[in-house]
Design a protein around this motif. Structure first.
Motif, PDB file in Angstrom:
ATOM      1  N   ASP A  92       0.834  -1.208   0.000  1.00 26.97           N
ATOM      2  CA  ASP A  92       0.000   0.000   0.000  1.00 26.97           C
ATOM      3  C   ASP A  92       0.869   1.258   0.000  1.00 26.97           C
ATOM      4  O   ASP A  92       0.640   2.200  -0.777  1.00 26.97           O
ATOM      5  N   LEU A  93       1.873   1.289   0.865  1.00 30.93           N
ATOM      6  CA  LEU A  93       2.742   2.461   0.957  1.00 30.93           C
ATOM      7  C   LEU A  93       3.544   2.661  -0.326  1.00 30.93           C
ATOM      8  O   LEU A  93       3.679   3.790  -0.823  1.00 30.93           O
ATOM      9  N   LYS A  94       4.064   1.569  -0.874  1.00 30.91           N
ATOM     10  CA  LYS A  94       4.841   1.668  -2.113  1.00 30.91           C
ATOM     11  C   LYS A  94       3.972   2.170  -3.257  1.00 30.91           C
ATOM     12  O   LYS A  94       4.391   3.008  -4.063  1.00 30.91           O
ATOM     13  N   TRP A  95       2.736   1.682  -3.324  1.00 35.18           N
ATOM     14  CA  TRP A  95       1.839   2.103  -4.396  1.00 35.18           C
ATOM     15  C   TRP A  95       1.460   3.574  -4.264  1.00 35.18           C
ATOM     16  O   TRP A  95       1.328   4.281  -5.257  1.00 35.18           O
ATOM     17  N   ARG A  96       1.275   4.046  -3.040  1.00 34.61           N
ATOM     18  CA  ARG A  96       0.959   5.466  -2.836  1.00 34.61           C
ATOM     19  C   ARG A  96       2.100   6.354  -3.344  1.00 34.61           C
ATOM     20  O   ARG A  96       1.867   7.385  -3.982  1.00 34.61           O
ATOM     21  N   ASN A  97       3.328   5.954  -3.052  1.00 35.45           N
ATOM     22  CA  ASN A  97       4.478   6.727  -3.532  1.00 35.45           C
ATOM     23  C   ASN A  97       4.563   6.704  -5.057  1.00 35.45           C
ATOM     24  O   ASN A  97       4.836   7.729  -5.699  1.00 35.45           O
TER      25      ASN A  97
END
Length: 231
Positions: A92-97
């Motif tokens: 989730d965090l990687k995709w947001r970035n």
């Protein structure tokens, strides 16, 4: 003798400072996960394949990200032969970035053209995320045209629902224009009659008040004349 003692002490110190990994601690025994280029590509492909699931009005994002993490983990272990486990929050965090980077590059592509963007993930993400709502709906209809569901939807005829007329407008709708004008004149005449009656009532009230005032004045004068002293 002194040299042997010094060597022995150095060996003992070296052995004590060597860290040991317990086989009972699975988190420390596994390799630490880091986003490689191959792992990032697996995340992008998996997330874009599930974009319609994430775009649903009612969906549990936590469950979807857990599914993404499981698929990415399986692909990484297959292609890279690494015993790593990708967590849902990491995906989730990687995709947001990556989504923030994509939006910046999309704005750049609008201003300077697609050829000005050199980010390796832009083309794959833009093919899915760059479509408008109309394009997505047209693509969905194209996919449904050859299916049984699409044929059944196309064969159905829908009856439009007309608004129900209100009860207040029904009498006027059935009357011709002349009758409506006559009704309006009758209403105006009734208003004038009521206004005249109210005016006459007010005049009667004023007259009654004046009569009462005269009666009180005459009564007061008669009492004063009676009370005058006799000489």
């Amino acid at each position: 003798m002194d040299i042997d003692t010094i060597v022995t002490e150095n060996v003992e110190i070296h052995v004590d400072e060597t860290p040991t990994v317990s086989s009972l601690d699975p988190d420390k025994s596994k390799a630490e996960f880091a986003w490689t280029l191959q792992a990032t590509w697996q995340l992008v492909k998996t997330r874009l394949e599930m974009d319609q699931d994430f775009d649903q009005p009612v969906c549990k994002k936590k469950k979807l990200w857990e599914t993404v993490a499981e698929r990415v983990t399986a692909k990484i272990r297959t292609f890279e032969s690494n015993d790593v486990t990708v967590k849902a929050y990491e995906c989730d965090l990687k995709w947001r970035n990556m989504l923030a980077t994509y939006r910046k590059n999309a704005e750049r592509a609008k201003r300077l053209g697609v050829q000005s963007v050199h980010w390796e993930f832009f083309k794959a993400m833009h093919e899915v995320l760059g479509k408008s709502r109309d394009e997505i709906e047209a693509q969905r209809r194209t996919k449904l045209n050859g299916t049984k569901l699409g044929k059944s939807i196309a064969s159905k005829r829908f009856t439009p629902i007309l608004p129900t007329p209100s009860h207040t407008t029904a009498p006027f709708a059935s009357r011709p224009p002349q009758d409506v004008l006559q009704l309006y004149m009758e209403l105006q005449e009734r208003k004038m009659t009521m206004w005249a009656q109210q005016k006459a009532l007010e005049e009667r009230k004023i007259e009654a008040i004046n009569n009462l005032a005269r009666a009180i004045s005459s009564l007061s004068q008669s009492q004063n004349s009676v009370q005058l002293p006799k000489e």
